[in-house]
Design a protein around this motif. Sequence first.
Motif, short mmCIF file in Angstrom:
data_model
loop_
_atom_site.label_atom_id
_atom_site.label_comp_id
_atom_site.label_asym_id
_atom_site.label_seq_id
_atom_site.Cartn_x
_atom_site.Cartn_y
_atom_site.Cartn_z
N ALA A 293 0.75 -1.23 0.02
CA ALA A 293 -0.16 0.01 0.00
C ALA A 293 0.93 1.41 0.18
O ALA A 293 1.86 1.29 0.71
N VAL A 294 0.86 2.14 -0.81
CA VAL A 294 1.20 3.54 -0.82
C VAL A 294 0.22 4.74 -0.67
O VAL A 294 -0.53 4.71 -1.42
N VAL A 295 0.55 5.52 0.18
CA VAL A 295 -0.22 6.82 0.34
C VAL A 295 0.92 7.92 0.04
O VAL A 295 1.86 7.83 0.71
N CYS A 296 0.44 8.99 -0.37
CA CYS A 296 1.32 10.10 -0.71
C CYS A 296 0.92 11.29 0.11
O CYS A 296 0.31 12.42 -0.62
N PRO A 297 1.29 11.55 1.31
CA PRO A 297 0.65 12.97 2.26
C PRO A 297 1.16 14.18 1.86
O PRO A 297 0.99 15.10 2.59
N SER A 298 2.14 14.03 0.83
CA SER A 298 2.61 15.54 0.46
C SER A 298 1.65 16.22 -0.64
O SER A 298 1.70 17.35 -1.05
N PHE A 299 0.72 15.33 -1.21
CA PHE A 299 -0.26 15.82 -2.03
C PHE A 299 -1.71 15.75 -1.50
O PHE A 299 -2.22 14.70 -1.15
N VAL A 300 -2.20 16.73 -1.69
CA VAL A 300 -3.90 17.17 -1.28
C VAL A 300 -4.79 16.69 -2.22
O VAL A 300 -5.88 16.53 -2.19
N ALA A 301 -4.28 16.62 -3.45
CA ALA A 301 -5.00 16.32 -4.79
C ALA A 301 -4.16 15.09 -5.88
O ALA A 301 -2.99 15.31 -5.72
N ASP A 302 -4.81 14.27 -6.12
CA ASP A 302 -4.04 13.32 -7.03
C ASP A 302 -3.66 14.11 -8.30
O ASP A 302 -4.25 15.14 -8.84
N CYS A 303 -2.61 13.50 -9.01
CA CYS A 303 -1.67 14.48 -9.94
C CYS A 303 -1.02 13.51 -10.72
O CYS A 303 -1.02 12.20 -10.51
N LEU A 304 -0.19 13.90 -11.53
CA LEU A 304 0.85 13.51 -12.15
C LEU A 304 1.90 12.42 -11.09
O LEU A 304 2.20 11.17 -11.55
N GLU A 305 2.13 12.86 -10.13
CA GLU A 305 3.12 12.16 -9.23
C GLU A 305 2.59 10.93 -8.51
O GLU A 305 3.12 10.24 -8.18
N THR A 306 1.13 11.17 -8.43
CA THR A 306 0.47 9.98 -7.57
C THR A 306 0.03 8.91 -8.67
O THR A 306 0.25 7.79 -8.61
N LEU A 307 -0.55 9.53 -9.78
CA LEU A 307 -1.34 8.72 -10.60
C LEU A 307 -0.42 7.97 -11.52
O LEU A 307 -0.51 6.78 -11.80
N GLU A 308 0.60 8.66 -12.04
CA GLU A 308 1.49 8.10 -13.05
C GLU A 308 2.48 7.46 -12.56
O GLU A 308 3.06 6.46 -12.88
N GLU A 309 3.23 8.32 -11.70
CA GLU A 309 4.53 7.81 -11.06
C GLU A 309 4.43 6.71 -10.11
O GLU A 309 5.34 5.74 -10.01
N VAL A 310 3.56 6.76 -9.23
CA VAL A 310 3.00 5.63 -8.24
C VAL A 310 2.22 4.67 -8.75
O VAL A 310 2.55 3.43 -9.00
N GLN A 311 0.87 5.23 -9.26
CA GLN A 311 0.11 3.98 -9.68
C GLN A 311 0.23 3.34 -10.80
O GLN A 311 -0.15 1.99 -10.96
N ILE A 312 0.95 3.76 -11.76
CA ILE A 312 1.19 3.10 -12.97
C ILE A 312 2.60 2.80 -12.93
O ILE A 312 2.95 1.33 -13.00
N ARG A 313 3.87 3.73 -12.87
CA ARG A 313 5.09 3.06 -12.99
C ARG A 313 5.52 2.42 -11.46
O ARG A 313 6.12 1.55 -11.76
N GLY A 314 4.95 2.76 -10.59
CA GLY A 314 5.30 2.20 -9.29
C GLY A 314 4.79 0.77 -9.32
O GLY A 314 5.44 -0.17 -8.88
N GLN A 315 3.53 0.56 -9.90
CA GLN A 315 2.98 -0.82 -9.64
C GLN A 315 3.71 -1.63 -10.71
O GLN A 315 4.14 -2.86 -10.54
#
Length: 355
Positions: A293-315
């Motif tokens: 599980a990954v949570v990104c508490p420096s972002f209060v809104a989903d964005c490139l860094e959460t959706l592409e960097e973590v959810q896609i490339r991280g996965q």
Amino acid sequence: MNDSSISRSLVASRGLILLNLGTPDQAHPQQVKAYLKEFLMDPLVLDMNAFLRWILVNCLILPRRSVSSATAYQKVWTIRGSPLLFHLRDLAEKVQSDLGSSWRVKPAMRYGTPSVSSVWKEFRNEGINEVLVFPLYPQYSLAATESSIQKCRLQAKVDHPEARLSFVDPFYNHDLFIKSFVSTMRENLKDFSYDYLLFSFHGLPERHVKKTDKTGSHCLEKIDCCSQLSNDNRDCYRAQCFASALLMAQSLGLKAEQYSVCFQSRLGRTPWIQPFTDHFYRELPKKGVRRLAVVCPSFVADCLETLEEVQIRGQEEFVQNGGVELRLVPSLNSSLLWVNAVTQIVTQAEVSGLR
């Protein structure tokens, strides 16, 4: 001033700017290049000699990054456009409803649109002179928080000299912020039996956090320099990230061996704060972690860094190295809890005399 502006100004006496970092207008290289240029030419982002910064940005970074970043943005772009932008607009609309007609709530971006300048002009036209700026960055940094504060002050002098402005402080340890993220984690992980949890924060160059060390002898001098907040590191981004994570982990009842704090999005060869998020994607499967599980508490809104960097490339990287599934916990976006939290933080700021 048109009739609608006059009507609004008769009711609204205070303005609120909900400010986030920025996003391109479109997910195409030309628009991404314009956005990146504005962002990277900020001396608080690339803190170097102005001539060298111009050469680095225009001759080395933009020709390559514009295309690669556009490709990344295209993966997360929606029918409503940039996730960061529509989440910000949704948040502003809902907070406006909560605060009522005595406030005028406007979304703005430090870089890109809607610009800080355009918002100041709107407030000026509506006759609103008392303005509270809410930088939506939980942890303080020179590159995001300080740059945004300076930009707001500069543009106010240019576009709305009569404005009296104040700022909401970083809210990395605010009870309402912590509760909002913890609730989001519980809701989105209730059907996911994860083996390990990562608190992944946006990274910064080491030199950025060292600049906030007034003593010059604390930051990154010891391996545990960020384990506790003190007068020496109270403005340290890395220390505030660790503080946010600890509060959330405690609320979730996590033991120290069940989670880690890490930092993503590093660029270039300069030293960045550690540990690095992508290292965990490669190393955790070797230790038997199959569901992450990954949570990104420096972002209060989903964005490139959460959706592409973590959810896609991280996965992808986690699975390639032996993991089974990585689940990204959505950010706060415009959830009811976060809307209520923002409204209460604004109200508390007003009552406490921040204005």
